[in-house]
Design an enzyme around this catalytic site. Structure first.
Site, PDB file in Angstrom:
ATOM      1  N   THR A  43       3.095  -2.598   3.787  1.00 14.16           N
ATOM      2  CA  THR A  43       3.988  -3.759   3.794  1.00 14.16           C
ATOM      3  C   THR A  43       3.206  -5.044   3.590  1.00 14.16           C
ATOM      4  O   THR A  43       2.127  -5.217   4.153  1.00 14.16           O
ATOM      5  CB  THR A  43       4.747  -3.836   5.144  1.00 14.16           C
ATOM      6  OG1 THR A  43       5.605  -2.711   5.245  1.00 14.16           O
ATOM      7  CG2 THR A  43       5.559  -5.117   5.241  1.00 14.16           C
ATOM      8  N   ASN A  94      -3.377   7.669   4.499  1.00 11.97           N
ATOM      9  CA  ASN A  94      -1.913   7.759   4.497  1.00 11.97           C
ATOM     10  C   ASN A  94      -1.364   9.143   4.806  1.00 11.97           C
ATOM     11  O   ASN A  94      -0.155   9.310   4.923  1.00 11.97           O
ATOM     12  CB  ASN A  94      -1.374   7.260   3.156  1.00 11.97           C
ATOM     13  CG  ASN A  94      -1.461   5.751   3.093  1.00 11.97           C
ATOM     14  OD1 ASN A  94      -0.710   5.045   3.751  1.00 11.97           O
ATOM     15  ND2 ASN A  94      -2.412   5.242   2.323  1.00 11.97           N
TER      16      ASN A  94
END
EC number: 2.3.1.35
Lengths: 227, 206
Positions: free
Chosen positions: A1, A222
């Site tokens: 983000t 991730n």
């Protein structure tokens, strides 16, 4: 983000501030990619509190354009820091598409190259894989193909360290340079900062997009983000 | 991030000093939302009273906008960008895809800050972190209140840098820049910018 904010002590009307931020964002934060994923939370905000004693700036003020330019350059610096911190990245890459028929096409093509997983892994592997760059240009989601002419397109790597020759041509007027100087290519691709230059030769508009390489570490980071 | 460690990005890109705009103060706290105990709540506050402040923002065009995005948009729509005096950011939890309870939580955080500021619709909220989890309001709300009640707001370099740290997630360095400029009449003004982000980055904001 992506989250961010810019604050200033200038007095600026809300509508002028929104116009400045929108313009700056279109030339900075909306021109970066680490992994091609758009967040549910991306937000950039700007506050102006007017603590400096000067006339309020609106869209018609003499200083509006100057401040807008400074905010844009400021936003570009911030946006580039985000790319430099791309998860697991080792390289900061400027994709410069110039001489497009219009800005929108230049941006779509630059974004297509910047989001190509195969281009980004090749840059990590220091492989001068011009075919992947050309491929990403070819599938870019353009409204039409007027910005693309396969006899006019040029693709190069550009040195970012002032070394010579500054430009290593990979494709000239649509013709792949099969005997490129691999030693020079390796020198350029070993640098932390890279530039890919695409000259479409069909107009005069340009767009810069900033991306990074894709490494093993991106997967490591991730693979278990929630835990 | 092994690959990132090849280059000391912190040394290269984190400033050691800065100039900051007049009339803004910041506060940060580690509320415990981040499991590693790092700073995870940041507040920026306008303390200038000579003129009303202005605010603007651009937001994700993702169809599934997180609760803080929707709440901040509402604030700007209601106020027209006037008299917005605070931004509250939490990291570690994105408050995204959390439905009505997420909206309620985001509004409650803005409401706590508004109450402390003594104004309606004066706060923008942002969140970043894991998607699909509810905010730990039991940690965030008391911490937020405490920052105001203890007047923890400061305007020194380290406080601004801590604000950049507080909004980070997988970032390997805080992103803070600041500069002074001059208008054509010679008046000096300052811009300060803070950002966070390292992954899930391909914004298209409007």
């Amino acid at each position: 983000t992506l989250l961010g904010f810019i604050v200033t002590d200038l007095p600026i009307t809300p509508s002028a501030l929104q116009k400045m931020l929108r313009s700056a964002t279109d030339r900075s934060f909306n021109c970066i990619s680490v992994d091609g994923d758009m967040s549910t939370n991306d937000t950039i905000s700007m506050l102006a509190n007017g603590a400096v004693d000067t006339a309020v700036i609106d869209e018609s003020s003499q200083d509006f354009v100057q401040v807008q330019t400074q905010v844009t350059e400021f936003a570009q610096q911030l946006a580039q820091l985000v790319v430099r911190d791309g998860e697991g990245s080792t390289k900061f890459v400027t994709v410069n598409v110039k001489n497009a028929l219009n800005f929108k096409d230049a941006k779509i093509i630059a974004e297509s190259i910047s989001n190509s997983m195969l281009v980004k892994t090749a840059l990590y592997g220091q492989d001068a894989n011009w075919g992947r760059i050309l491929c990403a240009i070819g599938y870019a989601k353009l409204d039409n193909l007027q910005s693309l002419d396969d006899k006019k397109i040029n693709v190069s790597f550009v040195a970012t360290d002032n070394s010579e020759p500054k430009e290593l041509k990979l494709i000239v007027d649509g013709v792949p340079q099969l005997d490129i100087d691999e030693t020079r290519a390796s020198e350029l691709l070993a640098q932390q900062d890279l530039e890919v230059l695409v000259d479409l030769g069909t107009g005069s508009e340009e767009c810069q997009f900033w991306t990074c390489d894709l490494t093993h570490e991106y997967v490591t980071i991730n693979g278990d983000y929630r835990s | 991030q092994k690959a990132s460690k090849h280059v000391d990005k912190y040394a290269l890109y984190v400033p050691k000093s800065g100039v900051f705009p007049k009339g803004f103060k910041v506060a940060t706290q580690a509320t415990g939302v981040k499991k590693n105990g790092n700073l995870d709540l940041g507040i920026i506050r306008n303390v200038n009273t000579s003129r009303p402040s202005s605010a603007a923002a651009v937001f994700t065009t993702n169809k599934f906008k997180a609760a803080p995005v929707l709440v901040s948009k509402e604030v700007l729509e209601v106020t027209g960008g006037e008299n917005v005096d605070a931004i509250v950011v939490n990291s570690g939890c994105a408050n995204a895809v959390t439905g009505e309870v997420g909206l309620k939580d985001a509004r409650e955080i803005a409401g706590v800050a508004n109450q402390k500021l003594g104004k309606q619709n004066a706060t923008l909220v942002m969140s970043t972190g894991v998607i699909g989890q509810r905010l730990s309001m039991d940690k965030i709300v008391p911490a937020l209140s405490q920052q105001f009640e203890t007047n923890a707001f400061k305007d020194d370099f380290e406080s601004w840098l801590n604000l950049a740290r507080a909004i980070s997630t997988t970032d390997t360095f805080p992103k803070l820049i600041s500069s002074s400029f001059k208008l054509t009449n010679g008046t000096e003004y300052t811009l300060t910018g803070i950002a966070k982000g390292a992954g899930m980055i391909c914004p298209n904001m409007a």
